[in-house]
Scaffold this motif. Structure first.
Motif, mmCIF file in Angstrom:
data_model
loop_
_atom_site.group_PDB
_atom_site.id
_atom_site.type_symbol
_atom_site.label_atom_id
_atom_site.label_comp_id
_atom_site.label_asym_id
_atom_site.label_seq_id
_atom_site.Cartn_x
_atom_site.Cartn_y
_atom_site.Cartn_z
ATOM 1 N N SER A 78 0.801 1.369 -5.454
ATOM 2 C CA SER A 78 1.541 1.304 -4.452
ATOM 3 C C SER A 78 1.113 -0.316 -3.835
ATOM 4 C CB SER A 78 1.572 2.421 -3.490
ATOM 5 O OG SER A 78 0.669 2.205 -2.391
ATOM 6 N N VAL A 79 0.095 -0.745 -3.590
ATOM 7 C CA VAL A 79 -0.230 -2.057 -2.764
ATOM 8 C C VAL A 79 0.209 -2.738 -3.738
ATOM 9 C CG1 VAL A 79 -2.017 -3.405 -2.416
ATOM 10 C CG2 VAL A 79 -1.978 -0.754 -1.640
ATOM 11 N N GLN A 80 0.097 -2.826 -5.115
ATOM 12 C CA GLN A 80 0.326 -3.658 -6.118
ATOM 13 C C GLN A 80 1.909 -3.937 -6.027
ATOM 14 O OE1 GLN A 80 -1.075 -2.616 -9.916
ATOM 15 N NE2 GLN A 80 -3.080 -3.860 -9.681
ATOM 16 N N LYS A 81 2.804 -2.980 -5.842
ATOM 17 C CA LYS A 81 3.984 -2.897 -5.870
ATOM 18 C C LYS A 81 4.648 -3.468 -4.623
ATOM 19 C CE LYS A 81 5.542 1.172 -8.405
ATOM 20 N NZ LYS A 81 6.241 2.664 -8.222
ATOM 21 N N LYS A 82 4.176 -3.364 -3.414
ATOM 22 C CA LYS A 82 4.279 -4.053 -2.117
ATOM 23 C C LYS A 82 4.076 -5.446 -2.392
ATOM 24 C CE LYS A 82 3.779 0.377 0.664
ATOM 25 N NZ LYS A 82 3.031 0.790 1.743
ATOM 26 N N LEU A 83 2.864 -5.693 -2.818
ATOM 27 C CA LEU A 83 2.534 -7.217 -3.069
ATOM 28 C C LEU A 83 3.875 -7.803 -3.815
ATOM 29 C CD1 LEU A 83 0.666 -9.385 -2.248
ATOM 30 C CD2 LEU A 83 -0.794 -8.856 -4.366
ATOM 31 N N SER A 84 4.055 -7.311 -4.918
ATOM 32 C CA SER A 84 4.912 -7.826 -5.881
ATOM 33 C C SER A 84 6.337 -8.205 -5.179
ATOM 34 C CB SER A 84 5.136 -7.270 -7.092
ATOM 35 O OG SER A 84 5.691 -6.060 -6.922
ATOM 36 N N GLU A 85 6.795 -7.218 -4.309
ATOM 37 C CA GLU A 85 8.098 -7.208 -3.623
ATOM 38 C C GLU A 85 7.768 -8.337 -2.499
ATOM 39 O OE1 GLU A 85 8.896 -3.276 -1.790
ATOM 40 O OE2 GLU A 85 9.131 -2.298 -3.731
ATOM 41 N N LEU A 86 6.823 -8.318 -1.935
ATOM 42 C CA LEU A 86 6.516 -9.682 -1.026
ATOM 43 C C LEU A 86 6.658 -10.975 -1.598
ATOM 44 C CD1 LEU A 86 3.759 -8.095 1.571
ATOM 45 C CD2 LEU A 86 6.287 -8.462 1.950
#
Length: 139
Positions: free
Chosen positions: A123-131
């Motif tokens: 989930s952290v990786q997804k949020k980081l990639s979205e940012l």
């Protein structure tokens, strides 16, 4: 002996008969064999005069409650009842299935913790990639 005109006092005998005044560092529980218990019970049964049982108990260093308990044990199971019992909790028989179930439950809990960590990382990786994708589009 030396005579001084006063009372003659015999020389003191060897002190080996005196009790040891030292106290043991740690008290130890007394254990009595079945033969000893039977002998004491037989002697107590033979006591008829007043005070004989008390004298027996004092001589042996026992309490009357022990004598009562030993009599009950003798009535309940003769020789086997007088044998000393093991102290402490009784050993539990381990059921192999219960052991295996406990092992599997521990393994499941460990895997669930690992899964929760992995989901958090994802989930952290997804949020980081979205940012980062938003920042890349903006520039």
């Amino acid at each position: 002996m030396e005579s001084t005109g006063l009372l003659e006092i015999p020389a003191v005998q060897a002190r080996s008969q005196d009790p040891d005044p030292e106290v043991a560092a740690k008290a130890r529980r007394r254990r009595y064999s079945a033969a000893y218990k039977q002998r004491i019970l037989a002697e107590a049964d033979r006591c008829t005069a007043s005070g004989e049982i008390g004298a027996l108990l004092r001589r042996e260093g026992l309490y009357s409650s022990l004598l009562s308990r030993w009599r009950i044990q003798r009535e309940n199971g003769a020789q086997a009842g007088l044998e000393p019992k093991k102290r402490g909790p009784k050993a539990q028989r381990v059921d192999p299935q219960a052991k295996r179930i406990a092992e599997l439950e521990r393994e499941t809990a460990q895997l669930r913790r690992a899964l929760a960590k992995a989901e958090t990382i994802i989930s952290v990786q997804k949020k980081l990639s979205e940012l980062l994708a938003i920042d890349a589009e903006a520039s």
